[in-house]
Design a protein around this motif. Sequence first.
Motif, short mmCIF file in Angstrom:
data_model
loop_
_atom_site.label_atom_id
_atom_site.label_comp_id
_atom_site.label_asym_id
_atom_site.label_seq_id
_atom_site.Cartn_x
_atom_site.Cartn_y
_atom_site.Cartn_z
N THR A 40 7.63 -75.75 -28.25
CA THR A 40 6.48 -75.13 -27.60
C THR A 40 6.97 -74.64 -26.25
N GLY A 41 7.12 -73.34 -26.12
CA GLY A 41 7.60 -72.75 -24.88
C GLY A 41 6.46 -72.27 -24.01
N PHE A 75 6.98 -73.46 -34.25
CA PHE A 75 7.46 -72.71 -33.08
C PHE A 75 6.24 -72.00 -32.48
N THR A 76 5.84 -72.42 -31.31
CA THR A 76 4.64 -71.89 -30.69
C THR A 76 4.83 -71.80 -29.17
N PHE A 77 3.81 -71.39 -28.47
CA PHE A 77 3.93 -71.33 -27.02
C PHE A 77 2.59 -71.59 -26.36
N TRP A 78 2.70 -71.89 -25.08
CA TRP A 78 1.54 -72.13 -24.25
C TRP A 78 1.60 -71.09 -23.14
N SER A 79 0.72 -70.33 -22.89
CA SER A 79 -0.59 -70.17 -23.49
C SER A 79 -0.81 -68.68 -23.70
N ALA A 80 -1.54 -68.32 -24.71
CA ALA A 80 -1.74 -66.90 -25.05
C ALA A 80 -2.40 -66.12 -23.92
N ASN A 81 -3.25 -66.75 -23.15
CA ASN A 81 -3.91 -66.01 -22.07
C ASN A 81 -2.93 -65.63 -20.95
N ARG A 82 -1.72 -66.20 -20.94
CA ARG A 82 -0.70 -65.80 -19.96
C ARG A 82 0.19 -64.68 -20.49
#
Length: 113
Positions: A40-41, A75-82
């Motif tokens: 999680t990037g 494989f995901t990331f934080w956060s879509a609003n960024r």
Amino acid sequence: MGRSRLIRRGALVTVVLAVVGAVGVVAMSSASAASTGSITGIGGKCVDVAGAETVTVADFRTMLAYAQQHHIARFTFWSANRDRPCTGGGADTCSGVSQAAWDYTRVIAQYQG
């Protein structure tokens, strides 16, 4: 250390991969450990207890290559609003780097497991 070069500046990703590797040594093969692990990037500029880091879209592509090679579970990331360029809001509303909207999302969306 090959793992520390996964991302030039990505201490968090290095730690995650080291934990996955440690689990593989203790309880299962590296392949089994990777297949149950995740990355999680966070895209763009971020500040944590270790100091400020910038994780670029190119860094996400490197993480994607690792994830695909090792068939990690998630494989995901934080956060879509960024995942957009800054236009004056706070740090939680943009990446803080030069990018087109959704650049990080487009990399994540390529992951097939």
